[in-house]
Design a protein around this motif. Structure first.
Motif, PDB file in Angstrom:
ATOM      1  N   TRP A   1      39.952 -11.306   0.653  1.00 39.97           N
ATOM      2  CA  TRP A   1      40.905 -10.743   1.617  1.00 39.97           C
ATOM      3  C   TRP A   1      42.347 -11.107   1.276  1.00 39.97           C
ATOM      4  CZ3 TRP A   1      39.650  -6.865   4.504  1.00 39.97           C
ATOM      5  CH2 TRP A   1      38.308  -6.674   4.861  1.00 39.97           C
TER       6      TRP A   1
ATOM      7  N   ALA B   1      42.683  -3.877  -5.615  1.00 39.80           N
ATOM      8  CA  ALA B   1      43.604  -4.989  -5.357  1.00 39.80           C
ATOM      9  C   ALA B   1      43.060  -6.303  -5.889  1.00 39.80           C
ATOM     10  CB  ALA B   1      43.853  -5.121  -3.852  1.00 39.80           C
TER      11      ALA B   1
ATOM     12  N   THR C   1      41.249  -0.495  -1.162  1.00 39.45           N
ATOM     13  CA  THR C   1      41.839  -1.750  -1.648  1.00 39.45           C
ATOM     14  C   THR C   1      40.979  -2.459  -2.688  1.00 39.45           C
ATOM     15  OG1 THR C   1      40.882  -2.945   0.237  1.00 39.45           O
ATOM     16  CG2 THR C   1      43.140  -2.149   0.475  1.00 39.45           C
ATOM     17  N   ASP C   2      39.926  -1.809  -3.165  1.00 38.42           N
ATOM     18  CA  ASP C   2      39.053  -2.465  -4.155  1.00 38.42           C
ATOM     19  C   ASP C   2      39.799  -2.861  -5.419  1.00 38.42           C
ATOM     20  OD1 ASP C   2      36.609  -3.098  -3.177  1.00 38.42           O
ATOM     21  OD2 ASP C   2      35.644  -1.213  -3.720  1.00 38.42           O
TER      22      ASP C   2
ATOM     23  N   PHE D   1      38.903   1.220   4.404  1.00 42.40           N
ATOM     24  CA  PHE D   1      39.900   0.241   3.957  1.00 42.40           C
ATOM     25  C   PHE D   1      39.447  -0.520   2.716  1.00 42.40           C
ATOM     26  CE2 PHE D   1      42.040  -3.915   3.970  1.00 42.40           C
ATOM     27  CZ  PHE D   1      43.352  -3.478   3.890  1.00 42.40           C
ATOM     28  N   LYS D   2      38.187  -0.935   2.693  1.00 46.81           N
ATOM     29  CA  LYS D   2      37.702  -1.665   1.513  1.00 46.81           C
ATOM     30  C   LYS D   2      37.732  -0.778   0.270  1.00 46.81           C
ATOM     31  CE  LYS D   2      34.933  -5.529   3.160  1.00 46.81           C
ATOM     32  NZ  LYS D   2      33.663  -6.254   2.988  1.00 46.81           N
TER      33      LYS D   2
ATOM     34  N   TYR E   1      49.740  -5.083  -1.978  1.00 47.88           N
ATOM     35  CA  TYR E   1      48.956  -3.924  -2.432  1.00 47.88           C
ATOM     36  C   TYR E   1      48.740  -2.917  -1.303  1.00 47.88           C
ATOM     37  CZ  TYR E   1      45.368  -1.270  -4.924  1.00 47.88           C
ATOM     38  OH  TYR E   1      44.664  -0.262  -5.542  1.00 47.88           O
ATOM     39  N   THR E   2      48.656  -3.400  -0.072  1.00 47.81           N
ATOM     40  CA  THR E   2      48.361  -2.548   1.077  1.00 47.81           C
ATOM     41  C   THR E   2      49.575  -1.737   1.529  1.00 47.81           C
ATOM     42  OG1 THR E   2      47.079  -4.495   1.772  1.00 47.81           O
ATOM     43  CG2 THR E   2      47.093  -2.623   3.267  1.00 47.81           C
TER      44      THR E   2
ATOM     45  N   TYR F   1      43.675 -10.690  -1.503  1.00 49.48           N
ATOM     46  CA  TYR F   1      44.163  -9.582  -2.323  1.00 49.48           C
ATOM     47  C   TYR F   1      44.188  -8.264  -1.557  1.00 49.48           C
ATOM     48  CZ  TYR F   1      43.563 -12.857  -6.167  1.00 49.48           C
ATOM     49  OH  TYR F   1      43.661 -13.950  -6.990  1.00 49.48           O
ATOM     50  N   ARG F   2      43.161  -8.037  -0.747  1.00 47.49           N
ATOM     51  CA  ARG F   2      43.068  -6.758  -0.037  1.00 47.49           C
ATOM     52  C   ARG F   2      44.253  -6.541   0.906  1.00 47.49           C
ATOM     53  NH1 ARG F   2      38.377  -4.130  -0.854  1.00 47.49           N
ATOM     54  NH2 ARG F   2      36.471  -5.291  -1.309  1.00 47.49           N
ATOM     55  N   ILE F   3      44.595  -7.601   1.659  1.00 43.79           N
ATOM     56  CA  ILE F   3      45.718  -7.492   2.607  1.00 43.79           C
ATOM     57  C   ILE F   3      46.898  -8.235   1.999  1.00 43.79           C
ATOM     58  CG2 ILE F   3      46.499  -8.016   4.944  1.00 43.79           C
ATOM     59  CD1 ILE F   3      43.530  -7.843   5.760  1.00 43.79           C
ATOM     60  N   SER F   4      47.755  -7.470   1.372  1.00 46.80           N
ATOM     61  CA  SER F   4      48.823  -8.071   0.554  1.00 46.80           C
ATOM     62  C   SER F   4      49.859  -6.987   0.291  1.00 46.80           C
ATOM     63  CB  SER F   4      48.228  -8.570  -0.764  1.00 46.80           C
ATOM     64  OG  SER F   4      47.701  -7.458  -1.500  1.00 46.80           O
TER      65      SER F   4
END
Length: 395
Positions: A258, A74, A71-72, A67-68, A265-266, A260-263
């Protein structure tokens, strides 16, 4: 949505009761600057189960080992914060209430965040609704077996951790004057932590301090409510305090990356009956023939800012940074909440807490009612039976 509950509530509702409710809600707190709706939402078991299933599908993606890695991109390079931990402490998923092909009420994902929401205020709001409008125990605003005691205990574990309350602060750029400050004050009352504006915090070496009665007190953990988008054009404010992007001896709840990662973008990585078709704009070779059925959303914005609802080909060709936008199939909300003068559209936010070393736990929810083109409170200022609320779900 639960006909018996809705009928009972609407029959007993009066403007006087609503005013008493608002007075009770604001008692002891500064004025609430956003509209609170006249009613909660009553969610039947079938819809509740779909909301829970939809959340579990998203969490499955977030818990993937890669997952990381996916989403990098992001995280904007100039807003990347060091010392990121392994998980977010908060997950919130916003679902529009729609009708599926079978004619059943069903959730569709609108937005997701790895960032805190109104975890304090929603409990206060729901408890006040329950008391003022005599809502019975066949429905509950808590989920997953939570009650007030268990909820506050987990909230303390997540936000305070192993520290003392005075070593933990809820921080925002100008915390006491934010639109959601009511949540800050309720949270402070529940947990005993400090509320600090960015300027209240000073950096000494890698450590952070605030002053109380003339004495410096070291901060060990920050309950972060600062959204970088809000200060992107004014980074000078960090000079009088500290720059979150520096090397600091501090624990973040939750770490800023986080956000940005969970947004939005995901969302292109999710394939589900509960997620509208979503694609990165720069990856689309041929525009859909039915472009009127899509919305265009900037990846890096909040509270619905910058969203284009009625999209034209020229809107798309005019975008200079297509890698920072998504094209998403429109979600058709069902006006499923019956007000005295017709149906109202609804959105429900499922809210999770994720303690260090633990698992994400679905605890509570937030809801919004709307008659406008967009759901947010700011887009419904001129209507009644709209605004922020909470869902009571069938037990």
């Amino acid at each position: 949505m639960i006909p018996a509950q809705r009928q009972k509530y609407n029959q007993r509702f009066t403007a006087e009761k609503y005013q008493i409710f608002l007075n009770e809600l604001g008692l002891g707190y500064p004025e609430i600057p956003f509209r609170v709706a006249e009613t909660p939402i009553f969610v039947p078991q079938a819809l509740k189960e779909k909301l829970i299933a939809a959340g579990e599908e998203i969490i499955k993606l977030i818990k993937q080992p890669n997952f990381k890695a996916i989403t990098d991109k992001a995280i904007p390079v100039n807003w990347k914060v060091p010392n990121e931990n392994g998980q977010p402490h908060f997950l919130t998923f916003d679902f529009g209430i729609c009708k599926n092909d079978a004619g059943e009420l069903s959730p569709m994902l609108i937005e997701m965040q790895g960032f805190p929401s109104l975890y304090g205020f929603q409990h206060h709001l729901a408890k006040t609704f329950k008391t003022c409008f005599d809502i019975d125990d066949s429905v509950n605003y808590f989920l997953n077996g939570f009650n007030e005691e268990k909820y506050v205990e987990l909230l303390k574990e997540v936000i305070i951790g192993k520290h003392q309350p005075e070593e933990v602060a809820l921080m925002d750029v100008d915390a006491p004057n934010q639109k959601t400050a009511i949540d800050f004050f309720v949270t402070q009352k529940m947990l005993g932590i400090k509320i600090l504006a960015l300027a209240d915090i000073k950096k000494v070496g890698k450590q952070l301090f605030y002053e109380e009665n003339g004495k410096p007190i070291r901060l060990k953990r920050i309950y972060n409510r600062l959204i970088f988008d809000e200060v992107a054009d004014n980074t000078e404010i960090f000079k009088n305090s500290f720059d979150p992007r520096g090397e600091l001896d501090i624990e973040w709840v939750t770490h800023p990356n986080w956000f940005y990662r969970i947004s939005k973008y995901t969302m292109p990585f999710l394939k589900s009956e509960f997620v509208p078709e979503t694609r990165f704009l720069n990856e689309i070779e041929t525009l859909p023939a039915d472009l009127e059925n899509y919305v265009l959303k900037p990846l890096f914005s909040f509270a619905g800012m910058g969203v284009m609802i009625d999209v034209s080909p020229s809107d798309i060709t005019g975008i200079q940074d297509p890698e920072n936008w998504i094209l998403q199939r429109k979600v058709n909300y069902e006006p499923a909440v019956l007000s005295p003068d017709g149906g109202v559209k609804a959105e429900i936010r499922m809210m999770y807490l994720w303690p260090d070393g633990g698992e994400p736990q679905l605890c509570i929810n937030l809801a919004r009612l709307s008659r406008g083109k967009m759901i947010g409170v700011r887009y419904n200022a001129d209507f009644d039976w709209v605004g922020g609320t909470v869902a009571f779900m069938e037990v």
